[in-house]
Design a protein around this motif. Structure first.
Motif, short mmCIF file in Angstrom:
data_model
loop_
_atom_site.label_atom_id
_atom_site.label_comp_id
_atom_site.label_asym_id
_atom_site.label_seq_id
_atom_site.Cartn_x
_atom_site.Cartn_y
_atom_site.Cartn_z
N PHE A 1 -0.65 -3.96 -1.82
CA PHE A 1 -1.79 -3.70 -2.17
C PHE A 1 -2.97 -4.87 -3.17
O PHE A 1 -3.96 -4.96 -2.30
CB PHE A 1 -2.03 -3.23 -3.63
CG PHE A 1 -3.01 -2.38 -3.63
CD1 PHE A 1 -3.64 -1.52 -4.23
CD2 PHE A 1 -3.57 -2.71 -5.58
CE1 PHE A 1 -4.40 -1.24 -4.46
CE2 PHE A 1 -4.88 -2.76 -6.27
CZ PHE A 1 -5.09 -1.58 -6.09
N ARG B 1 -7.57 3.18 4.33
CA ARG B 1 -7.42 4.71 3.15
C ARG B 1 -5.51 4.72 4.47
O ARG B 1 -4.50 5.10 4.01
CB ARG B 1 -8.29 5.54 4.16
CG ARG B 1 -9.40 5.59 2.93
CD ARG B 1 -10.21 6.94 3.55
NE ARG B 1 -11.72 7.07 3.19
CZ ARG B 1 -12.74 6.98 3.39
NH1 ARG B 1 -13.08 7.85 4.71
NH2 ARG B 1 -14.26 7.07 2.40
N HIS C 1 10.65 5.44 -5.13
CA HIS C 1 11.03 6.41 -5.75
C HIS C 1 11.98 7.58 -6.08
O HIS C 1 12.96 7.77 -6.31
CB HIS C 1 10.00 7.49 -6.55
CG HIS C 1 9.66 8.54 -7.86
ND1 HIS C 1 9.95 8.05 -9.12
CD2 HIS C 1 10.24 9.31 -8.23
CE1 HIS C 1 10.04 8.87 -10.00
NE2 HIS C 1 9.97 9.81 -9.49
N ALA D 1 1.60 4.54 -0.20
CA ALA D 1 1.73 6.09 -1.62
C ALA D 1 3.18 6.99 -1.12
O ALA D 1 3.59 6.92 -1.64
CB ALA D 1 0.60 6.67 -1.16
N VAL E 1 -3.26 2.28 2.62
CA VAL E 1 -3.10 2.60 1.46
C VAL E 1 -2.11 4.56 1.51
O VAL E 1 -1.17 4.44 0.89
CB VAL E 1 -4.51 3.41 0.44
CG1 VAL E 1 -4.26 4.00 -0.56
CG2 VAL E 1 -5.51 2.43 0.37
N SER E 2 -2.13 5.06 2.68
CA SER E 2 -1.78 6.42 2.74
C SER E 2 -0.41 6.29 2.92
O SER E 2 0.41 6.22 2.33
CB SER E 2 -2.23 7.28 3.66
OG SER E 2 -3.65 7.73 3.64
N VAL F 1 4.89 -2.94 -2.71
CA VAL F 1 4.09 -2.56 -2.69
C VAL F 1 2.65 -3.16 -3.46
O VAL F 1 1.39 -3.15 -2.49
CB VAL F 1 4.58 -0.68 -3.41
CG1 VAL F 1 3.79 -0.85 -3.26
CG2 VAL F 1 5.38 -0.38 -2.01
N ASP G 1 5.61 4.95 1.12
CA ASP G 1 6.39 3.90 0.56
C ASP G 1 6.82 4.01 -0.58
O ASP G 1 8.02 4.39 -1.12
CB ASP G 1 6.02 3.20 1.11
CG ASP G 1 5.92 2.62 2.66
OD1 ASP G 1 6.41 2.99 3.71
OD2 ASP G 1 5.30 1.44 3.45
N VAL G 2 5.80 4.56 -1.52
CA VAL G 2 6.59 4.33 -3.09
C VAL G 2 6.92 5.93 -3.17
O VAL G 2 7.81 6.01 -3.93
CB VAL G 2 5.12 3.80 -3.60
CG1 VAL G 2 4.94 4.92 -5.52
CG2 VAL G 2 4.36 3.01 -3.71
N ALA G 3 6.05 6.51 -2.55
CA ALA G 3 7.07 7.86 -2.43
C ALA G 3 8.58 7.86 -2.78
O ALA G 3 9.44 8.50 -3.23
CB ALA G 3 6.62 9.01 -2.19
#
Length: 88
Positions: free
Chosen positions: A26, A50, A64, A57, A53-54, A22, A59-61
């Motif tokens: 970025f 945009r 997690h 986000a 970036v969504s 990620v 993918d990071v969630a």
């Protein structure tokens, strides 16, 4: 080697790899933006960034959630021997 340690190590490697991926995506997006003059970026490109970036986000969630799940599984496996000893 204890299976719990192995599982924790695997979870850490998977989580770290995901976060690095990620971060790289970025960084590439930031470098692309800086490589061009500000006036050259149109509304279509802004919308594309945009969207990217969504997606990052999301993918990071997801990563997690996976790390949290792995931690819960490892913790529950660690508690099993204690439960078995108490029931004996």
């Amino acid at each position: 080697m204890d299976p719990l340690d192995l599982g924790l190590g695997i979870a850490m490697v998977v989580g770290s790899t995901g976060l690095v991926a990620v971060g790289v995506m970025f960084a590439r997006a930031v470098m692309r933006k800086w490589a061009r003059p500000a006036a050259a970026i149109g509304s279509a490109e802004v919308q594309e960034l945009r969207r990217a970036v969504s997606e990052l986000a999301a993918d990071v969630a997801e990563l997690h959630e996976r790390v949290d799940f792995a931690e819960r599984m490892l913790t529950s496996r660690q508690d099993l021997p204690q439960l078995e000893e108490r029931s004996s």
